[in-house]
Design an enzyme around this catalytic site. Structure first.
Site, PDB file in Angstrom:
ATOM      1  N   TRP B 101     -13.045  26.449   8.609  1.00  0.00           N
ATOM      2  CA  TRP B 101     -14.257  27.648   8.433  1.00  0.00           C
ATOM      3  C   TRP B 101     -14.205  28.653   9.612  1.00  0.00           C
ATOM      4  O   TRP B 101     -14.365  29.824   9.661  1.00  0.00           O
ATOM      5  CB  TRP B 101     -15.726  27.033   8.617  1.00  0.00           C
ATOM      6  CG  TRP B 101     -16.203  26.450   6.989  1.00  0.00           C
ATOM      7  CD1 TRP B 101     -16.299  25.593   6.513  1.00  0.00           C
ATOM      8  CD2 TRP B 101     -15.949  26.855   5.822  1.00  0.00           C
ATOM      9  NE1 TRP B 101     -16.432  24.985   5.377  1.00  0.00           N
ATOM     10  CE2 TRP B 101     -16.093  26.038   5.072  1.00  0.00           C
ATOM     11  CE3 TRP B 101     -16.272  28.772   4.849  1.00  0.00           C
ATOM     12  CZ2 TRP B 101     -16.343  26.733   3.659  1.00  0.00           C
ATOM     13  CZ3 TRP B 101     -15.905  29.041   3.688  1.00  0.00           C
ATOM     14  CH2 TRP B 101     -16.185  28.031   2.714  1.00  0.00           C
ATOM     15  N   ASP B 168     -22.010  29.131  14.051  1.00  0.00           N
ATOM     16  CA  ASP B 168     -22.105  28.625  13.075  1.00  0.00           C
ATOM     17  C   ASP B 168     -22.751  27.025  12.487  1.00  0.00           C
ATOM     18  O   ASP B 168     -21.796  26.361  13.374  1.00  0.00           O
ATOM     19  CB  ASP B 168     -20.835  28.779  11.841  1.00  0.00           C
ATOM     20  CG  ASP B 168     -20.982  28.467  10.687  1.00  0.00           C
ATOM     21  OD1 ASP B 168     -22.010  28.388   9.929  1.00  0.00           O
ATOM     22  OD2 ASP B 168     -19.894  28.347   9.860  1.00  0.00           O
ATOM     23  N   LYS B 192     -27.129  23.273   3.589  1.00  0.00           N
ATOM     24  CA  LYS B 192     -26.835  21.767   3.252  1.00  0.00           C
ATOM     25  C   LYS B 192     -28.712  21.088   3.954  1.00  0.00           C
ATOM     26  O   LYS B 192     -28.304  20.493   3.461  1.00  0.00           O
ATOM     27  CB  LYS B 192     -26.349  21.713   4.840  1.00  0.00           C
ATOM     28  CG  LYS B 192     -24.731  22.009   3.882  1.00  0.00           C
ATOM     29  CD  LYS B 192     -23.319  23.312   4.949  1.00  0.00           C
ATOM     30  CE  LYS B 192     -22.389  23.739   3.982  1.00  0.00           C
ATOM     31  NZ  LYS B 192     -21.400  23.028   3.598  1.00  0.00           N
TER      32      LYS B 192
END
Lengths: 357, 357
Positions: B101, B168, B192
């Protein structure tokens, strides 16, 4: 009290869609998991996505030239994403400015290339659709807003042009059959005729892609989304699911011919009532351009507006106040709104007129 | 069979959240309308948004310098949106590449300005977090991914730097108390620890805005979203609602100290079990960098992987297969996962080891 939901969006959804969505949040299809808890790369979600895409293709009678995507965001995201993908820096796109949303669309496009407004109906407060405007043949595309949610107008016929036709159909998608294949790109936020807020559907004829020189961020790149089958990143799973359910409902009810029949009946009932009560209510939209989805009018005596809106509220009519910058009254009659709600509203209009005529 | 949901995202949500969300789809707070049918400019939705924002501010102990936004899309959208807003064309941003990511994040940033990768842990397959790297003082910001969902690493301490810190936090947001005020910008996809897919939360310290010269499309412009209070366009209403419910659940359960206690207990139980069974299972992440959220390991004999995963499936363990490009086993232990699920998984690991040791 029975409520009548005339919201302009997010708006009324079919009851079977709500029931299925509610159940799936506790247990999706007997899996023991919530629809909110399943992975987007499971066969379960792939089936949802496949059904949503194939329902769109069936309803629109699309061939293999067109791809169907379900993407994050609504029309406002597409205002940027369309020119980012289709309008090169030195090229020009033609836009119709028939109201608030078309106006926003061409302003965003101007960040990416040249924009020519080929139709501007602000001279009469966007109360009509212009039919006789010129479309430059070198335009990368012509952008129209097929239904103007705020101003209450709708395109009932589309411009004949060799220029690729791009349409924001957010507020009248699937309200009737039409020749969807004539469009190069169609986009629609789901929260009116196609589901819940948080996803938009974009239909693209593939030959319009790959013609701009800029580097497009991955999440904005239609080509990458097509290559990944709408699964480049985590999609808005639940919003896609609600769209799939809504599309299934449209098909089960009889598809677009049935939607047209119902929407025409509602629109006829409402506009005939409006026209018959002009001593109290003021229609503002040119007859031939009236929207089946969003009907707007004013009170002949502006001083009566507040009491009319209060009566609506008392009688369980939700979402009938005109858009914040326009005022007046607006009722939205999307696919899921029953004729009975329009009938009840018309009865109220008659009752109010008889007391205040 | 009782299922244990170890999905990496979308992932397990608290049962009270699912129950409230399911009810709200049929009738939101006794209004007679579905949460999917209410307008986003109603007092009803404003209350939802206000509670979501104030819950974030409470949990993060943020002052007035920071703004909280709920925006369309997930982290992949932010990979573009952060540099679009913060990185000028001739300026440079520093990025840590600690996995898939972070790698995607800096590649998107390179479309907008210069990027310097200041930490790259690919030399050991991203199995650790580098602590001793230099951060150029002229960087517009330093970007880190606080938890690497795929590689199973997590930053347990953050770099000390005068450069604005951008994080992030998609996969470990709200897993424990931390000094959130030291971050200039935090973003997290909700799916999440914070709700359902289709919305991201972005927290911005306002002084980092307004420093780039490019024209930012409206829907991407943090400043415009702040000015409009997250209501510039139709937000993903239901996804914001589920985030609000999840944030309320975190607060009701005891806030971040309680989340830390639970997450530490689950992580300790799992990693102690893993370390005690190394004749069968191969840990791969440096001990001090192991993630509390996503634990990965391999079978010492790769030939056993399939039968291990099959046993998991038989026993109702969902989502335990490693990321598609990595393989092996991964279990995700987000806030809503009960200790009991980790205990059951550890029992299975022991049982399998005793048969295959």
């Amino acid at each position: 009290m029975k409520l009548h939901n005339f919201n302009s969006g997010p708006s009324i959804l079919p009851q079977p869609v709500l029931e299925a969505a509610s159940r799936a949040i506790l247990d999706f299809n007997g899996t023991g998991l919530s629809i909110l808890e399943i992975g987007h790369r499971t066969a379960w979600f792939q089936e949802i996505l496949n059904e949503a895409i194939s329902s769109v293709k069936t309803l629109m009678q699309l061939g293999d030239d067109h791809e169907v995507l379900f993407l994050h965001g609504g029309a406002t995201t597409q205002f940027m994403q369309v020119p980012m993908n289709l309008l090169d820096e030195n090229a020009m796109a033609a836009y119709c400015d028939n109201g608030i949303w078309g106006n926003k669309a061409h302003k965003e496009a101007a960040l990416f290339g040249k924009v020519q407004v080929v139709s501007d109906t602000s001279d009469r407060k966007h109360s009509y659709i212009q039919k006789d405007f010129a479309i430059p043949s070198d335009a990368s595309y012509l952008h129209i807003t097929t239904n103007n949610t705020v101003e209450g107008t709708q395109w009932h016929q589309f411009p004949q042009t060799a220029v690729p036709l791009v349409a924001d159909m957010s507020s009248d998608i699937f309200c009737r059959p039409m020749d969807f294949n004539k469009f190069a790109l169609i986009y629609a936020g789901a929260q009116k005729n196609m589901g819940a807020a948080g996803v938009n559907m974009t239909v693209i004829r593939k030959d319009v892609l790959g013609k701009v020189s800029r580097k497009i961020p991955a999440i904005m790149d239609y080509s990458k989304h097509i290559a990944a089958g709408s699964l480049m990143n985590t999609p808005p799973v639940f919003a896609v699911y609600v769209s799939m359910l809504t599309l299934r409902w449209i098909l089960n009810e009889g598809g677009l011919p049935e939607m047209e029949k119902r929407n025409r009946a509602k629109a006829d009932l409402f506009y005939n009532t409006l026209d018959s009560l002009q001593e109290v209510y003021q229609p503002v939209v040119a007859k031939e351009d009236r929207s089946w989805m969003n009907a707007i009018f004013f009170l002949q005596k502006p001083s009566l507006e507040e009491s009319f809106l209060n009566l609506c509220k008392q009688e369980g009519m939700i979402g009938v106040k005109g858009y914040r910058t326009v005022g007046g009254v607006r009722i939205s009659m999307y696919n899921a709104l029953p004729l009975e709600s329009v009938q009840t509203f018309c009865d109220l209009m008659r009752h109010f007129a008889s007391k205040n005529g």
